[in-house]
Design a protein around this motif. Structure first.
Motif, mmCIF file in Angstrom:
data_model
loop_
_atom_site.group_PDB
_atom_site.id
_atom_site.type_symbol
_atom_site.label_atom_id
_atom_site.label_comp_id
_atom_site.label_asym_id
_atom_site.label_seq_id
_atom_site.Cartn_x
_atom_site.Cartn_y
_atom_site.Cartn_z
ATOM 1 N N ARG A 163 0.849 -1.198 0.000
ATOM 2 C CA ARG A 163 0.000 0.000 0.000
ATOM 3 C C ARG A 163 0.886 1.250 0.000
ATOM 4 O O ARG A 163 1.415 1.644 1.023
ATOM 5 N N GLU A 173 1.155 5.468 -1.092
ATOM 6 C CA GLU A 173 0.221 6.586 -1.076
ATOM 7 C C GLU A 173 0.758 7.723 -1.941
ATOM 8 O O GLU A 173 1.961 7.986 -1.947
ATOM 9 N N ILE A 210 -2.554 0.387 -4.417
ATOM 10 C CA ILE A 210 -2.201 -0.970 -4.019
ATOM 11 C C ILE A 210 -1.384 -1.598 -5.144
ATOM 12 O O ILE A 210 -1.835 -1.670 -6.284
ATOM 13 N N GLU A 225 -3.698 -0.787 -8.547
ATOM 14 C CA GLU A 225 -5.035 -0.213 -8.463
ATOM 15 C C GLU A 225 -5.045 0.918 -7.450
ATOM 16 O O GLU A 225 -4.388 0.837 -6.417
ATOM 17 N N ALA A 226 -5.757 1.972 -7.779
ATOM 18 C CA ALA A 226 -5.881 3.116 -6.883
ATOM 19 C C ALA A 226 -7.244 3.082 -6.215
ATOM 20 O O ALA A 226 -8.211 2.543 -6.759
ATOM 21 N N GLU A 227 -7.291 3.646 -5.025
ATOM 22 C CA GLU A 227 -8.550 3.805 -4.316
ATOM 23 C C GLU A 227 -8.956 5.276 -4.386
ATOM 24 O O GLU A 227 -8.154 6.132 -4.766
ATOM 25 N N ALA A 228 -10.176 5.571 -4.016
ATOM 26 C CA ALA A 228 -10.671 6.947 -4.060
ATOM 27 C C ALA A 228 -9.871 7.825 -3.094
ATOM 28 O O ALA A 228 -9.492 7.379 -2.014
ATOM 29 N N ARG A 234 -8.961 10.792 -0.384
ATOM 30 C CA ARG A 234 -9.588 11.362 0.809
ATOM 31 C C ARG A 234 -9.197 12.843 0.855
ATOM 32 O O ARG A 234 -8.170 13.200 1.430
#
Length: 139
Positions: free
Chosen positions: A63, A65, A129, A104-107, A109
């Protein structure tokens, strides 16, 4: 010779560096945010690997960022554009040239940050990720 982890993170940074925003890796937030925005890649946490035997392989879901920062009057639109460009860059090659199994990316914040005497910042963390396997967790 760099480890697979370092090779993958360097490839991700190179992918971000191709965007119009300034891309840094592991640096502190500079005093000035470029007009096109700023991306700071944080190496993150590889987490606990799943292990398979015969042959021995460590399967990570690392993970990392990406801190995305914009400044100015149209910061909401600029932030949205910057995040979309990161998503498009990752979607263009989900294996970073075959270096990892999947990216893969997450939304994001997002958060608005007031700056005394200057235009407010809009910033957010985009978790990414990185799925990859290696024969040795230290090599």
């Amino acid at each position: 010779m760099p480890t697979p982890r370092e090779t993958i993170l360097a490839a991700l940074h190179a992918r971000l560096s191709a965007l119009p925003a300034t891309a840094l890796r592991g640096d502190a937030l500079p005093e000035r945010v470029p007009a096109a925005g700023l991306l700071i890649l944080r190496d993150g946490e590889p987490g606990e690997p799943e292990v398979t035997l015969s042959p021995l392989r460590y399967h990570y879901q690392h993970r990392a960022e990406i801190e995305a920062v914009v400044q100015g009057a149209a910061r909401d639109t600029a932030f949205d554009t910057l995040c979309a460009s990161v998503g498009a860059a990752l979607a263009a090659d989900r294996t970073l040239g075959g270096l990892c199994d999947w990216v893969e990316a997450e939304a994001p914040r997002p958060v608005d940050l007031a700056v005394e005497g200057a235009a407010s910042l809009k910033a957010g963390v985009i978790p990414v990720i990185l799925h990859y396997s290696t024969a040795d967790p230290l090599a």
